[in-house]
Write an enzyme that holds these catalytic residues in place. Structure first.
Site, mmCIF file in Angstrom:
data_model
loop_
_atom_site.group_PDB
_atom_site.id
_atom_site.type_symbol
_atom_site.label_atom_id
_atom_site.label_comp_id
_atom_site.label_asym_id
_atom_site.label_seq_id
_atom_site.Cartn_x
_atom_site.Cartn_y
_atom_site.Cartn_z
ATOM 1 N N ARG A 62 -51.684 50.971 94.346
ATOM 2 C CA ARG A 62 -51.004 51.319 93.237
ATOM 3 C C ARG A 62 -50.891 49.748 92.203
ATOM 4 N NH1 ARG A 62 -45.515 53.421 94.975
ATOM 5 N NH2 ARG A 62 -45.063 53.659 92.891
ATOM 6 N N VAL A 96 -41.713 51.214 88.527
ATOM 7 C CA VAL A 96 -42.039 49.858 88.932
ATOM 8 C C VAL A 96 -43.416 49.340 87.980
ATOM 9 C CG1 VAL A 96 -40.886 49.828 91.057
ATOM 10 C CG2 VAL A 96 -43.466 50.632 91.042
ATOM 11 N N ASP A 97 -43.812 50.118 87.280
ATOM 12 C CA ASP A 97 -45.008 49.575 86.412
ATOM 13 C C ASP A 97 -44.523 48.393 85.419
ATOM 14 O OD1 ASP A 97 -44.268 51.152 84.143
ATOM 15 O OD2 ASP A 97 -45.002 52.866 85.059
ATOM 16 N N HIS A 112 -35.572 49.825 90.406
ATOM 17 C CA HIS A 112 -36.360 50.057 91.655
ATOM 18 C C HIS A 112 -37.426 49.138 91.854
ATOM 19 C CE1 HIS A 112 -35.268 54.723 91.827
ATOM 20 N NE2 HIS A 112 -34.232 53.754 91.911
ATOM 21 N N CYS A 142 -42.449 29.147 101.097
ATOM 22 C CA CYS A 142 -42.320 28.674 102.522
ATOM 23 C C CYS A 142 -43.354 28.674 103.447
ATOM 24 C CB CYS A 142 -41.118 29.392 103.077
ATOM 25 S SG CYS A 142 -41.340 31.181 103.351
ATOM 26 N N THR A 179 -37.679 62.106 84.361
ATOM 27 C CA THR A 179 -37.140 61.829 85.720
ATOM 28 C C THR A 179 -36.648 63.159 86.257
ATOM 29 O OG1 THR A 179 -35.873 60.770 87.336
ATOM 30 C CG2 THR A 179 -35.120 61.024 84.881
ATOM 31 N N LEU A 205 -40.659 67.108 80.905
ATOM 32 C CA LEU A 205 -41.972 68.190 80.722
ATOM 33 C C LEU A 205 -41.179 69.424 80.827
ATOM 34 C CD1 LEU A 205 -45.046 68.310 80.215
ATOM 35 C CD2 LEU A 205 -45.058 68.158 82.738
ATOM 36 N N ALA A 222 -43.972 63.592 77.107
ATOM 37 C CA ALA A 222 -43.041 62.511 76.666
ATOM 38 C C ALA A 222 -43.621 61.830 75.367
ATOM 39 C CB ALA A 222 -43.020 61.456 77.555
#
Ligand code: BJW
Length: 236
Positions: A62, A96-97, A112, A142, A179, A205, A222
């Site tokens: 992804r 997360v995009d 998220h 590290c 969502t 939608l 959208a």
């Protein structure tokens, strides 16, 4: 909608549906499975402990895909509203995009997490990461092979909750876009906002699990609903 346009402080929550027309799969639509796994079975710390390669493969795939996608008219319209709105506007995304940012929005809260970060569970450093993690690369800070995707899995605490609730407390209008309302705490923001006195609008939608909580719910893609709503707000 005239009264909405007189409002000052807006909180917008976005989900996977806003990026669907950019070609990024939603979680629970059309099959909603990845290699026969439900998202609830791969997006958990337990899944990562049990089978790290499976989980890293899911995110590596992804992370690579998202870098080939472009923001759509809905991301662009929200960036325009953020730039031109005379009051406060906060975009909170569950995604997360990075399509909101690439459309020009700034100050987006990623509750998220983000695909394009790796998080070292050894030293807690975060690094921008565009490549893969499956080969267990060392943390640049590290040196330990302790990097995981910087995303929030089920059972983990979403990011930025204090800033989000502070914004909800000051909101005149709460708008939820794309969502399903299946995942908490985001799914509860509409009730929180309502109780705190905000007007609430859903753009999705189809009717979602939480539609009945909203003062108004509009159905459609959208890329059509969001630019139309932004025009209304800026015209008011
Ligand atoms: C379109 C469209 C188009 C399509 N145009 N629209 C029992 C009750 C209540 C809560 C719990 C419970 N048991 C456990 C919990 C808590 C749990 C939870 O909610 N579980 C549920 C399964 C019930 N939540 C957590 O564990 C969270 N942490 C937590 O609660 O900590 C404690 C806490 C409490 C209170 C305050 C603070 C802390 C963490 C949740 C982490 C979720 N992580 C994921 C993965 C992120 C990384 C990754 O991307 O892999 O986040 S899961 C996945 O779901 C991802 C998404 O952000 C999230 C929401 O999905 P989203 O965006 O809604 O997508 P879809 O696919 O579900 O819906 C898309 C919608 O778009 C659909 O409606 C379509 O119709 C629509 N659409 N095309 C417009 N063109």
């Amino acid at each position: 909608m005239g009264d909405m346009a007189r409002m000052r402080n807006i909180v917008v929550l976005t989900g996977a549906g806003i990026s669907a027309e950019s070609g990024i799969d939603t979680f629970r639509g059309g099959g909603g499975l990845w290699e026969q796994h439900r998202v609830e079975d791969v997006a958990t710390p337990e899944a990562f402990a049990r089978d790290p390669e499976l989980v890293q493969r899911f995110y590596d795939m992804r992370r690579a895909a998202v870098q080939t996608k472009q923001p759509n008219a809905a991301h662009h319209a929200l960036a325009r509203l953020e730039a031109e709105w005379r009051g406060e506007l906060l975009i909170v995304t569950q995604n997360v995009d990075d399509l909101h940012e690439r459309a020009g929005a700034s100050g987006v809260l990623h509750m998220h997490g983000t695909h394009l970060n790796a998080w070292c569970t050894g030293c807690d450093a975060r690094h921008r990461w565009t490549g893969t993690l499956i080969e267990k690369p060392p943390c640049p800070e590290c040196g330990e092979a302790s990097l995981r995707p910087d995303v929030v899995w089920f059972g983990e605490m979403p990011y930025e909750m204090e800033r989000i609730y502070a914004a909800l407390r000051g909101a005149d209008l709460f708008v939820s876009i794309g969502t399903s309302g299946a995942v908490y705490p985001a799914a509860g923001f509409v009730q929180d906002a309502s109780q705190l006195g905000a007007r609430t609008l859903e753009l999705n939608l189809e009717r979602s699990q939480g539609s009945h909580w909203f003062d108004e719910s509009r159905q459609g893609p959208a890329t059509q609903l969001v630019p139309r709503w932004v025009e209304e707000m800026l015209a008011g």
